[in-house]
Design a protein around this motif. Structure first.
Motif, short mmCIF file in Angstrom:
data_model
loop_
_atom_site.label_atom_id
_atom_site.label_comp_id
_atom_site.label_asym_id
_atom_site.label_seq_id
_atom_site.Cartn_x
_atom_site.Cartn_y
_atom_site.Cartn_z
N TRP A 286 0.94 -1.04 -0.40
CA TRP A 286 0.11 -0.01 0.44
C TRP A 286 0.86 1.53 0.27
CZ3 TRP A 286 -2.20 -4.37 1.88
CH2 TRP A 286 -3.27 -4.50 1.39
N PHE A 287 1.93 1.25 0.81
CA PHE A 287 2.56 2.30 1.03
C PHE A 287 4.33 2.68 -0.08
CE2 PHE A 287 -0.43 1.89 4.72
CZ PHE A 287 -1.42 3.22 4.46
N SER A 288 4.45 1.72 -0.66
CA SER A 288 5.62 1.95 -1.07
C SER A 288 5.78 1.73 -2.50
CB SER A 288 7.01 0.34 -1.43
OG SER A 288 6.75 0.37 0.80
N ASN A 289 6.52 2.45 -3.58
CA ASN A 289 6.47 3.27 -4.83
C ASN A 289 5.83 3.86 -4.77
OD1 ASN A 289 9.30 2.21 -4.62
ND2 ASN A 289 8.39 0.03 -4.74
N VAL A 290 4.41 4.62 -4.24
CA VAL A 290 3.47 5.24 -4.71
C VAL A 290 3.01 6.40 -5.62
CG1 VAL A 290 1.19 6.16 -3.55
CG2 VAL A 290 2.44 5.15 -2.15
N ASP A 291 3.06 6.60 -7.00
CA ASP A 291 3.37 7.56 -8.07
C ASP A 291 2.48 8.52 -7.49
OD1 ASP A 291 4.91 5.86 -9.51
OD2 ASP A 291 3.61 4.57 -10.03
N THR B 187 -0.71 10.27 -4.87
CA THR B 187 -1.96 9.85 -3.72
C THR B 187 -3.17 10.94 -4.22
OG1 THR B 187 -0.15 9.01 -2.85
CG2 THR B 187 -1.84 9.96 -1.39
N SER C 231 1.39 2.71 -13.38
CA SER C 231 1.12 3.22 -12.00
C SER C 231 1.03 3.00 -10.72
CB SER C 231 0.71 4.82 -12.59
OG SER C 231 -0.38 4.72 -12.08
N LYS C 232 1.32 3.40 -9.80
CA LYS C 232 0.73 3.43 -8.21
C LYS C 232 -0.12 4.31 -7.81
CE LYS C 232 1.56 0.36 -3.44
NZ LYS C 232 2.55 -0.14 -3.31
N LEU D 138 -3.17 5.93 -5.42
CA LEU D 138 -3.47 6.08 -4.00
C LEU D 138 -4.38 6.27 -3.41
CD1 LEU D 138 -3.75 4.62 -0.90
CD2 LEU D 138 -1.33 5.35 -0.84
N THR E 144 5.16 9.78 -1.56
CA THR E 144 4.29 9.71 -3.23
C THR E 144 4.98 10.44 -3.47
OG1 THR E 144 2.23 9.38 -3.98
CG2 THR E 144 3.08 11.49 -2.11
#
Length: 370
Positions: A11-16, A18, A40-41, A43, A219
């Motif tokens: 959930w919280f790593s390598n977030v593109d 937010t 892309s990630k 969140l 992020t």
């Protein structure tokens, strides 16, 4: 809160990207970003169990402004600005319909009506006199006249005999719309976490550190879609505006269909499942209604009930089944704020009570900024 390796990794790593706020704008932003950046990630953080603004609390009006609202806007905006506002609202409604489909949002094209209380004679006369003028300036958008006079066939009490009709207005089911958007987000691998309040953020060299009530993480891009909750972010260019609502129990033989406005749009009502949903009244106490509190007040609730008895349902007995309020974002100008605030921070806010109309378009425009 101590998170596990798995929670941090997934959930919280390598977030593109937010996005703060899971309402209409936030979800449309996420979906537009997914189209542009397929791998892309993404969140979304939401502080409530459901969107805290007006996305799941609005009246479900697919509208772009009553004639008295348009005339009022022309007193504080240029003619071109007003035309552009209407253009954006109508384009946003078409985008919403394209993205989700009319059957999904339960669109009902009953048209919209503006009624005028006998005590508002000057507003009534001005609107009647300016029907042709308003039709002329917006005809390039709609290719036909929009507003026309119609006789009051709904037996409303204490109003002028003529209503002003707009065939381009419709009703939607707000709950269906938001469930469909959430479902589409999940299907597109967009992560949504509820009960997460962003308490602070700090821009670093190539990313942003975000602090919530549960975790601190990084992020690449941070986008705020918090509308009425964005006053601090926008240096008070957005103010919260509470909208209080009541809905009746089912009423036998109810013969009211459409979306209805009066008093420059400060009051609005519609039929839904043999009930009347009626909201508004913040003009009775602007100071107290400039709040993010979602309580209801005796002053406005009593006034809504009185208008139900005397104006909307003078020939029906009714009982109130539910009461609630939602938070809109307003300002001195009605143009939404869609801006890049710094290298990696953006916002799409100040929808001016027209979230259903422009929420999808603001989300698209915000994603296009990135």
């Amino acid at each position: 809160m101590q998170l596990s390796y798995w929670e941090i990794k997934n959930w919280f790593s390598n977030v593109d990207f937010t996005i703060v706020g899971s309402g209409m704008v936030g979800l449309h932003t996420a979906l537009a970003l997914r189209e542009r950046f397929p791998s892309s990630k993404i969140l979304i953080l939401e502080k409530g169990i459901l969107p805290q603004g007006a996305s799941t609390k609005n009246a479900g009006f697919a509208c772009f402004g009553s004639i008295s609202e348009i005339i009022d806007d022309l007193k504080t905006h240029t003619e071109e600005e007003v035309i552009q506002l209407i253009r954006k609202r109508y384009a946003g409604l078409q985008l919403l319909r394209k993205n989700l489909g009319d059957s999904v949002i339960d669109l009902k094209p009953f048209g919209g009506y503006e009624l005028f209380l006998k005590e508002d004679e000057s507003i009534y006369n001005e609107c009647i006199q300016k029907i042709s003028f308003i039709n002329d300036i917006i005809k390039p958008l709609f290719k036909t006249d929009v507003f026309s006079k119609e006789v009051n066939r709904f037996n409303f009490g204490g109003v002028f005999d003529n209503l002003i009709f707009n065939p381009f207005e419709a009703q939607i089911d707000t709950g269906n719309m938001m469930q469909a958007l959430l479902k589409k987000a999940y299907q597109n691998d967009i992560l949504i976490l509820n009960s997460q309040t962003v308490t602070s953020f700090q821009e670093l060299n190539d990313n942003v550190e975000v602090v919530t009530n549960g975790i601190t993480f990084k992020t690449h891009k941070l986008l705020f879609t918090t509308n009425g909750f964005a006053s601090q972010l926008t240096h008070n260019l957005v103010q919260p505006a509470r909208a209080q609502v009541v809905i009746t129990k089912p009423i036998p033989n109810l013969d009211i269909k459409g979306t209805f406005h009066f008093n420059k749009g400060y009051f609005y009502f519609r039929n839904i499942n043999d009930r009347i949903l009626f909201g508004g009244g913040r003009n009775l106490d602007f100071v107290s209604e400039t709040t993010t509190s979602q309580d209801t007040t005796e002053l406005i609730q009593n006034h809504l009930e009185e208008l139900l008895k005397t104006v909307i349902l003078p020939n029906h007995k009714f009982e109130i089944e539910q009461r609630w309020s939602g938070t809109m974002g307003v300002g001195t100008h009605k143009k939404p704020i869609v801006e890049q605030l710094s290298n990696n921070v953006y916002c799409g806010v100040r929808l001016g009570g027209m979230g259903v109309a422009i929420g999808s378009l603001v989300g698209q425009e915000l994603a296009d900024l990135v």
